[in-house]
Design a protein around this motif. Structure first.
Motif, PDB file in Angstrom:
ATOM      1  N   ARG A   1      -8.580  -4.205  -0.899  1.00  0.00           N
ATOM      2  CA  ARG A   1      -8.267  -3.645   0.424  1.00  0.00           C
ATOM      3  C   ARG A   1      -8.860  -2.250   0.581  1.00  0.00           C
ATOM      4  O   ARG A   1      -9.127  -1.813   1.709  1.00  0.00           O
TER       5      ARG A   1
ATOM      6  N   MET B   1      -5.133  -4.626  -4.125  1.00  0.00           N
ATOM      7  CA  MET B   1      -5.181  -3.333  -3.447  1.00  0.00           C
ATOM      8  C   MET B   1      -6.579  -2.726  -3.539  1.00  0.00           C
ATOM      9  O   MET B   1      -7.082  -2.136  -2.576  1.00  0.00           O
TER      10      MET B   1
ATOM     11  N   GLU C   1      -1.603  -7.507  -8.134  1.00  0.00           N
ATOM     12  CA  GLU C   1      -1.410  -6.754  -6.895  1.00  0.00           C
ATOM     13  C   GLU C   1      -2.263  -5.483  -6.884  1.00  0.00           C
ATOM     14  O   GLU C   1      -2.742  -5.053  -5.827  1.00  0.00           O
TER      15      GLU C   1
ATOM     16  N   ASP D   1       0.816  -1.222   0.000  1.00  0.00           N
ATOM     17  CA  ASP D   1       0.000   0.000   0.000  1.00  0.00           C
ATOM     18  C   ASP D   1       0.847   1.268   0.000  1.00  0.00           C
ATOM     19  O   ASP D   1       0.490   2.277   0.609  1.00  0.00           O
TER      20      ASP D   1
END
Length: 292
Positions: A185, A182, A178, A86
């Motif tokens: 998330r 993200m 990825e 992040d």
């Protein structure tokens, strides 16, 4: 000799007293030592005797391109790691460098295009069955960008270490994988089929991913960093396509539609790569934005 009487003009620049004249001990002491220039500049071995002048051009262009691919993969790996942690601003810094690397790769074709068909035919037979699609450095870049095809690993079965490295790269999440994790998330509802899938296969798309990007593109001010990320991905995609197109053009200029040295159909084989997309969701979202 006529002296230049312009104020402040000089005919030479003298060495300063503090400039080092050579190696004074162990380890890299000079520019040549640090870059291992003796090794690097001995690698352009020409096979034609006497050497054909464009053979050196061909070797240098491809060796330099392999170095840029190595750096590009390194930068993409760092960006992937930072996205997984992040750290999006740091990842975007790497994207900026990747874009500059891609521009250097594209510029190389301009230099190669100074080689004529006659120049190339003077040494083409020396290439044997070698071909650019055998570049494992290029394959690492394609894998990390998401174009995963295990069949291409078979090209390297003669080299166990390279096969091991490519298989490891195939099994890792791509850069885009990825990015999707993200998004999950960040609160976008993406199913397990997207964020917990077999990374060895290319991402085939999912309605939930398209809906996530639609939300981002319809409200860019609310998701500015993700919107900026998506556009940076598109920058890389388009430059990669430009590189591929210029490759096709360079090959067609030199050998026309003859078969490639590695056994491919040549230009016809290269043109198929122009249909590939790394981030097809970002193309699809544009259709939805315009047509609803």
């Amino acid at each position: 000799m006529r002296k230049d009487k312009r104020p402040g003009s000089k005919l030479h620049r003298p060495l300063e007293p503090g400039i080092k004249m050579g190696s004074t001990g162990k380890g890299p002491q000079t520019y040549s030592d640090f870059l291992q220039l003796d090794t690097l500049l001995s690698l352009q071995s020409m096979l034609r005797d006497p050497p054909q002048r464009d053979e050196l051009l061909f070797i240098v262009i491809h060796q330099v391109s392999e170095l840029w691919l190595k750096l590009m993969h390194h930068e993409l790996s760092e960006a992937r790691r930072e996205i997984a942690g992040d750290q999006l601003p740091q990842a975007l810094k790497h994207f900026a460098r990747v874009k500059s690397i891609q521009e250097q790769l594209i510029a190389a074709w301009k230099v190669l295009n100074t080689m004529t068909p006659a120049d190339y035919l003077a040494f083409r037979h020396l290439l044997g069955t070698s071909s650019g699609f055998q570049s494992w450095g290029y394959r690492l870049v394609e894998f990390i960008l998401g174009n995963k095809d295990a069949n291409y690993i078979n090209v390297h079965r003669h080299d166990a270490e390279i096969v091991k490295r490519l298989e490891a790269a195939l099994a890792e999440p791509s850069l885009y994988d990825e990015v999707l994790k993200m998004l999950a998330r960040r609160g976008f509802k993406l199913p397990a089929a997207v964020v917990k899938r077999d990374w060895r296969k290319p991402f085939a798309g999912h309605k939930a991913v398209l809906e996530a990007w639609l939300a981002i593109y319809r409200q860019p001010k609310d998701h500015w960093d993700l919107y900026d990320l998506a556009e940076k991905l598109m920058d890389m995609e388009m430059l990669f396509q430009r590189w591929r197109f210029d490759h096709v053009s360079a090959v067609e200029r030199v050998i026309g539609h003859q078969p490639g040295t590695g056994g491919s159909s040549g230009v016809a084989f290269l043109k198929k790569a122009l249909e590939l997309r790394f981030f097809h969701d970002l193309y699809d979202v544009r259709n939805r934005l315009i047509y609803g």
